[in-house]
Design an enzyme around this catalytic site. Structure first.
Site, PDB file in Angstrom:
ATOM      1  N   LYS A 107       0.861  -1.185   0.000  1.00  0.00           N
ATOM      2  CA  LYS A 107       0.000   0.000   0.000  1.00  0.00           C
ATOM      3  C   LYS A 107       0.894   1.230   0.000  1.00  0.00           C
ATOM      4  O   LYS A 107       2.043   1.176   0.464  1.00  0.00           O
ATOM      5  CB  LYS A 107      -0.887   0.020   1.254  1.00  0.00           C
ATOM      6  CG  LYS A 107      -2.143   0.826   1.085  1.00  0.00           C
ATOM      7  CD  LYS A 107      -3.210   0.050   0.325  1.00  0.00           C
ATOM      8  CE  LYS A 107      -4.466   0.851   0.115  1.00  0.00           C
ATOM      9  NZ  LYS A 107      -5.554   0.002  -0.395  1.00  0.00           N
TER      10      LYS A 107
HETATM   11  P1  NAD Z   1     -12.755   7.701  -2.915  1.00  0.00           P
HETATM   12  O1  NAD Z   1     -11.727   8.732  -2.754  1.00  0.00           O
HETATM   13  O2  NAD Z   1     -13.279   7.420  -4.274  1.00  0.00           O
HETATM   14  O3  NAD Z   1     -14.006   7.995  -1.961  1.00  0.00           O
HETATM   15  C1  NAD Z   1     -13.859   8.174  -0.592  1.00  0.00           C
HETATM   16  C2  NAD Z   1     -15.208   8.560  -0.024  1.00  0.00           C
HETATM   17  O4  NAD Z   1     -15.105   8.642   1.397  1.00  0.00           O
HETATM   18  C3  NAD Z   1     -15.684   9.931  -0.499  1.00  0.00           C
HETATM   19  O5  NAD Z   1     -17.075   9.903  -0.685  1.00  0.00           O
HETATM   20  C4  NAD Z   1     -15.326  10.832   0.689  1.00  0.00           C
HETATM   21  O6  NAD Z   1     -16.139  11.989   0.742  1.00  0.00           O
HETATM   22  C5  NAD Z   1     -15.610   9.893   1.831  1.00  0.00           C
HETATM   23  N1  NAD Z   1     -14.914  10.286   3.065  1.00  0.00           N
HETATM   24  C6  NAD Z   1     -13.656  10.739   3.216  1.00  0.00           C
HETATM   25  N2  NAD Z   1     -13.413  10.995   4.515  1.00  0.00           N
HETATM   26  C7  NAD Z   1     -14.526  10.663   5.192  1.00  0.00           C
HETATM   27  C8  NAD Z   1     -14.905  10.693   6.553  1.00  0.00           C
HETATM   28  N3  NAD Z   1     -14.059  11.126   7.494  1.00  0.00           N
HETATM   29  N4  NAD Z   1     -16.154  10.265   6.894  1.00  0.00           N
HETATM   30  C9  NAD Z   1     -17.019   9.826   5.942  1.00  0.00           C
HETATM   31  N5  NAD Z   1     -16.713   9.788   4.642  1.00  0.00           N
HETATM   32  C10 NAD Z   1     -15.496  10.204   4.277  1.00  0.00           C
HETATM   33  O7  NAD Z   1     -12.129   6.358  -2.260  1.00  0.00           O
HETATM   34  P2  NAD Z   1     -12.573   4.855  -2.512  1.00  0.00           P
HETATM   35  O8  NAD Z   1     -11.694   4.291  -3.551  1.00  0.00           O
HETATM   36  O9  NAD Z   1     -14.042   4.789  -2.658  1.00  0.00           O
HETATM   37  O10 NAD Z   1     -12.130   4.174  -1.130  1.00  0.00           O
HETATM   38  C11 NAD Z   1     -12.999   4.092  -0.010  1.00  0.00           C
HETATM   39  C12 NAD Z   1     -12.561   2.927   0.865  1.00  0.00           C
HETATM   40  O11 NAD Z   1     -12.570   1.715   0.087  1.00  0.00           O
HETATM   41  C13 NAD Z   1     -11.147   3.025   1.433  1.00  0.00           C
HETATM   42  O12 NAD Z   1     -11.119   2.391   2.691  1.00  0.00           O
HETATM   43  C14 NAD Z   1     -10.326   2.212   0.442  1.00  0.00           C
HETATM   44  O13 NAD Z   1      -9.120   1.740   0.998  1.00  0.00           O
HETATM   45  C15 NAD Z   1     -11.305   1.091   0.166  1.00  0.00           C
HETATM   46  N6  NAD Z   1     -11.060   0.350  -1.067  1.00  0.00           N
HETATM   47  C16 NAD Z   1     -11.012   0.968  -2.279  1.00  0.00           C
HETATM   48  C17 NAD Z   1     -10.821   0.191  -3.417  1.00  0.00           C
HETATM   49  C18 NAD Z   1     -10.836   0.783  -4.797  1.00  0.00           C
HETATM   50  O14 NAD Z   1     -10.772   0.019  -5.770  1.00  0.00           O
HETATM   51  N7  NAD Z   1     -10.930   2.093  -4.965  1.00  0.00           N
HETATM   52  C19 NAD Z   1     -10.643  -1.191  -3.316  1.00  0.00           C
HETATM   53  C20 NAD Z   1     -10.722  -1.796  -2.067  1.00  0.00           C
HETATM   54  C21 NAD Z   1     -10.938  -1.017  -0.946  1.00  0.00           C
END
Ligand code: NAD
Length: 422
Positions: free
Chosen positions: A111
């Site tokens: 990561k």
């Molecule tokens: P992103 O940047 O697309 O979206 C993040 C979202 O979280 C946004 O809507 C943002 O406004 C919200 N957010 C940020 N801080 C916050 C808070 N304090 N309280 C509530 N909401 C908050 O990111 P993503 O890719 O959707 O990732 C979200 C989660 O999913 C993370 O934990 C990431 O590690 C995990 N994840 C992502 C992927 C991927 O393919 N993108 C894969 C596996 C896991």
């Protein structure tokens, strides 16, 4: 001065180690092998300058943690967030190792993160930051070595800059160095939707176990980005009622169900939810987690369901779109309250699975169609879900422990077969 009355900040690395300790009680793995596969292989911290638009120079700190590559090259996203720190990245890297093993794809876990606030930076500043960070990571990246992907506040454009910088440094185009790229640069069909689709697929499997109908089920989603936003769309299309969705500032709620497309296009257009226009009321992120609903999807950041609020969760199923949203203390409470948990290393593995498809296509110069990608993703997610469920039911253990057992055992087996050099 620290406030002694303030609760200690939860440490994700300690949480990840605690989870492993719980799962390993039910495994029979040589202690030396266990030590080897839980230790982080390599950690890189870099401090680097970026020229800002006003001509000033600013220093940034970034990390790449390579946890384990026993089963294949390191794989894991890069996040841009002001609160990113080394222990968070360590935990996320370890979870990637178990996740790739749970869905049985030949990757290890890594990561990365940069401490920055992308909301306060211009596109040109973000480009310069990304290119310089990529340059700092050059010695450890590569399509056979370590392959980044998008995570919180990074996107296909950021991946394009990583791919371009790496390619320029190597004198030829290397699409396989990063996944989650735009389609025009060797990105895969279905990659953008993959994590949210995987969340939806595993939610449907969990609903089957409980005899719950997805059509009409009330779903609350924390986060509306790549994972939360896409998952909400899948739920809505399947006839579920998405009753709440949020971003970092809070969310919107309607007990009868929100118009998800309208909510997401409002967020897209105005960078916020305008409840008056959406026939919804405002809701805080804390309230969202405690809503009366059937399925709760935390899809933002880690450590949001804790010992303090787990007892107030009313959902029957939690599907962890985010990595590490639930602390071990909360897990115990939820288990006692018979909440069905689909843990992160299973629920959100759709992203790394289609990243693997993207990488395979890049290495072989192949293009798969969307139908093929969706079919393969569904097959892998359902198989992994049912393997974890079988362990959970046979041994009468929570789904998280069962998923960790499956992942850890696969990595341990690979380690035993490889042996230790010299
Ligand atoms: P992103 O940047 O697309 O979206 C993040 C979202 O979280 C946004 O809507 C943002 O406004 C919200 N957010 C940020 N801080 C916050 C808070 N304090 N309280 C509530 N909401 C908050 O990111 P993503 O890719 O959707 O990732 C979200 C989660 O999913 C993370 O934990 C990431 O590690 C995990 N994840 C992502 C992927 C991927 O393919 N993108 C894969 C596996 C896991």
């Amino acid at each position: 001065m620290s406030n002694p009355a303030a609760p200690a900040r939860l440490n994700p690395a300690a949480m990840a180690r605690q989870q492993v300790a719980l799962a390993s009680q039910h495994l029979d793995i040589d202690p030396g092998v266990m030590q080897k596969i839980t230790a982080t292989k390599r950690e890189l911290t870099v401090h680097f300058p970026v020229r800002m638009d006003d001509g000033s120079l600013r220093m940034f700190t970034g990390y790449r943690v390579q946890h384990n590559d026993t089963r294949g090259p390191f794989k894991g996203g890069i996040r841009y967030h002001p609160d990113t720190e080394i222990d968070e990245v360590r935990a996320l890297a370890m979870w990637m190792t178990w996740k790739a093993a749970v869905v049985n794809i030949p990757f290890g876990g890594a990561k990365g993160g940069v401490q920055c606030n992308p909301k306060e930076m211009s596109p040109r500043e973000l480009e310069r930051l990304t290119r310089r960070f990529t340059w700092e990571l050059l010695p450890v990246l590569g399509p056979e070595r370590d392959i980044p992907a998008p995570d919180v506040y990074t996107n296909p454009q950021v991946m394009a800059w990583i791919m371009d910088t790496y390619s320029i440094m190597h004198g030829h185009t290397v699409p396989g160095v990063v996944t989650g790229k735009p389609l025009e640069l060797g990105g895969s069909l279905g990659r953008f939707e993959a994590t949210g689709r995987g969340v939806f697929i595993t939610a449907c499997e969990a609903a089957k176990v409980l005899g719950m109908n997805i059509e009409g089920a009330r779903v609350a989603v924390q986060g509306s980005g790549n994972v939360g936003g896409v998952a909400a769309r899948f739920f809505a299309r399947a006839g579920a009622k998405v009753v709440a969705i949020s971003d970092s500032h809070g969310g919107v709620f309607n007990a009868k169900g929100l118009d998800v497309e309208r909510v997401l296009s409002c967020k897209n257009q105005y960078q916020c939810f305008i409840s008056d226009r959406l026939e919804a009321s405002d809701i805080t992120n804390g309230e969202l987690l405690e809503l009366d609903c059937d399925i709760l999807v935390p899809a933002a950041l880690e450590c949001v369901i804790t010992g303090a609020n787990a007892g107030k969760v009313r959902a029957r199923i939690i599907v962890e779109g985010a990595n590490g949203p639930t602390t071990p203390e909360a897990d115990e409470v939820l288990h006692d309250n018979r909440v069905f948990m689909v843990p992160d290393i299973l629920a959100n593995a759709g992203g790394v699975t289609v990243s693997y498809f993207e990488w395979v296509q890049n290495l072989q110069n192949l293009l798969w169609n969307e139908e093929e990608i969706d079919r393969r993703l569904s097959e892998i997610m359902r198989k992994a879900f049912n393997e974890v469920l079988a362990i959970s039911q046979q041994k009468n253990l929570p789904m998280r422990i069962a998923a960790l057992m499956l992942g850890i055992e696969r990595v341990a087996k690979a380690q035993e077969l490889r042996g230790v050099y010299p």
